[in-house]
Design a protein around this motif. Sequence first.
Motif, PDB file in Angstrom:
ATOM      1  N   ARG A 193       4.916   1.494  -3.096  1.00 43.78           N
ATOM      2  CA  ARG A 193       5.800   0.590  -4.256  1.00 43.78           C
ATOM      3  C   ARG A 193       5.208  -0.551  -4.072  1.00 43.78           C
ATOM      4  NH1 ARG A 193      12.037   1.308  -4.818  1.00 43.78           N
ATOM      5  NH2 ARG A 193      11.644  -0.700  -5.443  1.00 43.78           N
ATOM      6  N   PRO A 194       4.769  -1.270  -5.298  1.00 49.00           N
ATOM      7  CA  PRO A 194       4.311  -2.532  -5.486  1.00 49.00           C
ATOM      8  C   PRO A 194       5.214  -3.696  -5.006  1.00 49.00           C
ATOM      9  CG  PRO A 194       3.768  -1.367  -7.632  1.00 49.00           C
ATOM     10  CD  PRO A 194       4.593  -0.401  -6.752  1.00 49.00           C
ATOM     11  N   ASP A 195       6.410  -3.428  -4.998  1.00 49.50           N
ATOM     12  CA  ASP A 195       7.637  -4.481  -4.622  1.00 49.50           C
ATOM     13  C   ASP A 195       7.729  -4.618  -2.777  1.00 49.50           C
ATOM     14  OD1 ASP A 195       8.591  -1.950  -4.632  1.00 49.50           O
ATOM     15  OD2 ASP A 195      10.447  -3.141  -5.505  1.00 49.50           O
ATOM     16  N   PHE A 196       7.649  -3.242  -2.432  1.00 47.45           N
ATOM     17  CA  PHE A 196       7.787  -3.091  -0.909  1.00 47.45           C
ATOM     18  C   PHE A 196       6.608  -2.766   0.020  1.00 47.45           C
ATOM     19  CE2 PHE A 196      12.048  -1.842  -2.365  1.00 47.45           C
ATOM     20  CZ  PHE A 196      12.710  -2.958  -1.690  1.00 47.45           C
ATOM     21  N   GLY A 197       5.412  -2.207  -0.847  1.00 52.14           N
ATOM     22  CA  GLY A 197       4.471  -1.838  -0.084  1.00 52.14           C
ATOM     23  C   GLY A 197       4.418  -0.560   0.559  1.00 52.14           C
ATOM     24  N   PHE A 198       4.101  -0.152   1.634  1.00 51.07           N
ATOM     25  CA  PHE A 198       3.918   1.397   2.297  1.00 51.07           C
ATOM     26  C   PHE A 198       5.406   1.450   2.572  1.00 51.07           C
ATOM     27  CE2 PHE A 198      -0.656   0.353   2.402  1.00 51.07           C
ATOM     28  CZ  PHE A 198      -1.327   1.331   1.754  1.00 51.07           C
ATOM     29  N   LEU A 199       5.829   2.870   2.220  1.00 52.84           N
ATOM     30  CA  LEU A 199       7.087   3.122   2.649  1.00 52.84           C
ATOM     31  C   LEU A 199       7.109   4.044   3.817  1.00 52.84           C
ATOM     32  CD1 LEU A 199       8.460   3.906  -0.981  1.00 52.84           C
ATOM     33  CD2 LEU A 199       8.600   1.843   0.351  1.00 52.84           C
ATOM     34  N   THR A 200       7.646   3.428   5.082  1.00 51.74           N
ATOM     35  CA  THR A 200       7.479   4.220   6.198  1.00 51.74           C
ATOM     36  C   THR A 200       8.844   4.610   6.885  1.00 51.74           C
ATOM     37  OG1 THR A 200       7.699   2.268   7.410  1.00 51.74           O
ATOM     38  CG2 THR A 200       5.338   2.846   6.870  1.00 51.74           C
ATOM     39  N   SER A 201       8.866   5.518   7.921  1.00 47.74           N
ATOM     40  CA  SER A 201      10.031   6.233   8.453  1.00 47.74           C
ATOM     41  C   SER A 201      10.785   4.843   9.112  1.00 47.74           C
ATOM     42  CB  SER A 201       9.700   6.987   9.383  1.00 47.74           C
ATOM     43  OG  SER A 201       9.023   8.258   8.684  1.00 47.74           O
ATOM     44  N   SER A 202      10.298   4.081   9.696  1.00 53.06           N
ATOM     45  CA  SER A 202      10.965   2.788  10.413  1.00 53.06           C
ATOM     46  C   SER A 202      10.869   1.604   9.271  1.00 53.06           C
ATOM     47  CB  SER A 202      10.321   2.501  11.436  1.00 53.06           C
ATOM     48  OG  SER A 202      10.766   1.420  11.851  1.00 53.06           O
TER      49      SER A 202
ATOM     50  N   THR B  17       0.224 -10.653   4.578  1.00 51.94           N
ATOM     51  CA  THR B  17      -0.779  -9.648   4.225  1.00 51.94           C
ATOM     52  C   THR B  17      -1.776  -9.373   5.553  1.00 51.94           C
ATOM     53  OG1 THR B  17      -2.556 -11.559   4.319  1.00 51.94           O
ATOM     54  CG2 THR B  17      -1.129 -11.075   2.074  1.00 51.94           C
ATOM     55  N   GLU B  18      -2.696  -8.487   5.326  1.00 55.23           N
ATOM     56  CA  GLU B  18      -3.119  -7.978   6.533  1.00 55.23           C
ATOM     57  C   GLU B  18      -4.007  -8.806   7.107  1.00 55.23           C
ATOM     58  OE1 GLU B  18      -3.049  -6.413   3.648  1.00 55.23           O
ATOM     59  OE2 GLU B  18      -3.036  -4.001   3.909  1.00 55.23           O
ATOM     60  N   THR B  19      -4.580  -9.931   6.461  1.00 53.32           N
ATOM     61  CA  THR B  19      -5.447 -11.147   6.835  1.00 53.32           C
ATOM     62  C   THR B  19      -4.431 -12.011   7.607  1.00 53.32           C
ATOM     63  OG1 THR B  19      -6.772 -10.772   5.238  1.00 53.32           O
ATOM     64  CG2 THR B  19      -6.874 -12.877   6.159  1.00 53.32           C
ATOM     65  N   GLN B  20      -3.418 -12.351   7.264  1.00 52.54           N
ATOM     66  CA  GLN B  20      -2.420 -13.333   7.610  1.00 52.54           C
ATOM     67  C   GLN B  20      -1.943 -12.855   9.089  1.00 52.54           C
ATOM     68  OE1 GLN B  20       0.536 -13.440   4.489  1.00 52.54           O
ATOM     69  NE2 GLN B  20      -0.214 -15.391   3.879  1.00 52.54           N
ATOM     70  N   ILE B  21      -1.512 -11.396   9.161  1.00 48.80           N
ATOM     71  CA  ILE B  21      -1.152 -10.701  10.408  1.00 48.80           C
ATOM     72  C   ILE B  21      -2.332 -11.086  11.731  1.00 48.80           C
ATOM     73  CG2 ILE B  21      -0.726  -8.541  11.384  1.00 48.80           C
ATOM     74  CD1 ILE B  21       0.728  -7.990   8.861  1.00 48.80           C
ATOM     75  N   LEU B  22      -3.544 -10.539  11.060  1.00 51.01           N
ATOM     76  CA  LEU B  22      -4.657 -10.730  12.191  1.00 51.01           C
ATOM     77  C   LEU B  22      -4.829 -12.101  12.480  1.00 51.01           C
ATOM     78  CD1 LEU B  22      -7.023  -8.167  10.745  1.00 51.01           C
ATOM     79  CD2 LEU B  22      -5.285  -7.993  12.474  1.00 51.01           C
TER      80      LEU B  22
ATOM     81  N   GLN C 236       5.092  -8.116  15.034  1.00 47.14           N
ATOM     82  CA  GLN C 236       6.407  -7.551  14.796  1.00 47.14           C
ATOM     83  C   GLN C 236       6.598  -7.465  13.445  1.00 47.14           C
ATOM     84  OE1 GLN C 236       9.705  -9.595  16.556  1.00 47.14           O
ATOM     85  NE2 GLN C 236      10.911  -7.916  16.710  1.00 47.14           N
ATOM     86  N   SER C 237       6.376  -8.316  12.674  1.00 45.22           N
ATOM     87  CA  SER C 237       6.770  -8.118  10.999  1.00 45.22           C
ATOM     88  C   SER C 237       5.499  -7.456  10.194  1.00 45.22           C
ATOM     89  CB  SER C 237       7.204  -9.547  10.559  1.00 45.22           C
ATOM     90  OG  SER C 237       7.209  -9.307   9.127  1.00 45.22           O
ATOM     91  N   THR C 238       5.741  -6.834   9.318  1.00 48.72           N
ATOM     92  CA  THR C 238       4.703  -6.044   8.446  1.00 48.72           C
ATOM     93  C   THR C 238       5.131  -6.264   7.009  1.00 48.72           C
ATOM     94  OG1 THR C 238       5.846  -4.081   8.468  1.00 48.72           O
ATOM     95  CG2 THR C 238       4.118  -4.225  10.264  1.00 48.72           C
ATOM     96  N   LEU C 239       6.191  -6.961   6.826  1.00 46.60           N
ATOM     97  CA  LEU C 239       6.723  -7.144   5.303  1.00 46.60           C
ATOM     98  C   LEU C 239       6.523  -8.695   5.268  1.00 46.60           C
ATOM     99  CD1 LEU C 239       7.807  -5.832   2.837  1.00 46.60           C
ATOM    100  CD2 LEU C 239      10.307  -6.162   3.858  1.00 46.60           C
TER     101      LEU C 239
ATOM    102  N   SER D 291      10.997  -1.374  10.129  1.00 50.71           N
ATOM    103  CA  SER D 291      10.264  -2.381  10.547  1.00 50.71           C
ATOM    104  C   SER D 291       8.677  -2.478  10.240  1.00 50.71           C
ATOM    105  CB  SER D 291      10.314  -2.455  12.226  1.00 50.71           C
ATOM    106  OG  SER D 291       9.795  -1.255  12.644  1.00 50.71           O
ATOM    107  N   ASN D 292       8.270  -1.106   9.693  1.00 44.01           N
ATOM    108  CA  ASN D 292       7.030  -1.100   9.393  1.00 44.01           C
ATOM    109  C   ASN D 292       6.657  -0.923   7.711  1.00 44.01           C
ATOM    110  OD1 ASN D 292       6.319  -0.602  12.182  1.00 44.01           O
ATOM    111  ND2 ASN D 292       6.445   1.498  11.888  1.00 44.01           N
ATOM    112  N   VAL D 293       7.721  -1.141   6.955  1.00 39.19           N
ATOM    113  CA  VAL D 293       7.515  -1.310   5.803  1.00 39.19           C
ATOM    114  C   VAL D 293       6.703  -2.511   5.177  1.00 39.19           C
ATOM    115  CG1 VAL D 293       8.635  -1.577   3.581  1.00 39.19           C
ATOM    116  CG2 VAL D 293       9.478   0.059   5.210  1.00 39.19           C
ATOM    117  N   GLY D 294       5.870  -2.465   4.253  1.00 38.34           N
ATOM    118  CA  GLY D 294       5.129  -3.590   3.883  1.00 38.34           C
ATOM    119  C   GLY D 294       3.521  -3.275   3.829  1.00 38.34           C
TER     120      GLY D 294
END
Length: 286
Positions: free
Chosen positions: A92-101, A166-171, A160-163, A103-106
């Motif tokens: 979803r554009p507002d949440f990102g990838f929708l995961t089972s947990s 961005t991927e670049t910021q996390i790395l 810890q956070s994925t929401l 904590s992994n959404v985004g």
Amino acid sequence: MSDSYFFCAISFLYKRYRIILLERHLISREHINSTEGSGLFVSKDETISIMVNEEDHIRLQGMLPGLQLQNVYEIVDETDNEMEEVLDFAFRPDFGFLTSSPSNVGTAVKASVMMHLPALVYTDQIAKVINAVAKLGLLAGGFFGEGSDSLGNFFQISNQSTLGETETQILLKLTRVVDQIIAFEKNTRQRLLEGHKQYIYDRIGRAYGIMKHAHYLNTREAFLRLSALRLGVDFKMFTSLDVSKINELLVLTQSGHLQKYAGKKLDSDERSLFRAEFVREKLSLK
């Protein structure tokens, strides 16, 4: 998948083969207990593993030696793009990838770096590092990641956070923190050499003696002694031993791999006896 991958159905594998995959960090601790419907794709160079029906329908993992977070991400991203051509991911554009947990959404990106930190452990500073990492929103796990024990002074540092990032910021955030920990470990090693050289050399020398002559080694002790020898290699104390040999033994002395080499199931005592014999044969120290 292409011919560059192996595939196995988890339910068809004996438990000891699942453990070998775990020891090579190709599957998660949760995935080894999966039943029907779970599978694993592994690239022939073991850089990429794709877990099917683990926590989510798909968990895509990449690994490279050293601090190569950006390179790993590019490999994973390329694989993800290939998969996206034939699979419809929940997004979803507002949440990102929708995961089972939740904590992994985004971004759903979990980046980890395995670190060998013996000096910080020897000087009782590792707790301070773990607490500082937590305050920065990162996690410090053990040898098999979050919630696992530390073996051989190895720790996994991960986001810890994925929401909301961005991927670049996390790395970038993870890389900055890891660089600081590396500098702290190096400075602590230097201080040990300058102020406690005999103590640290004795610790490494005792590990040398045990690994060369022991006839009974459990997993935890083997990891601790190999950790000391790895530090000795970094201090250039050995002429015929390198980091790659230590890293190899850290994998091969685990229970699943030992039983594979033995060609039979071994109980705890038998593994400890065989491990010591295996190390004496594999490790040539000078």
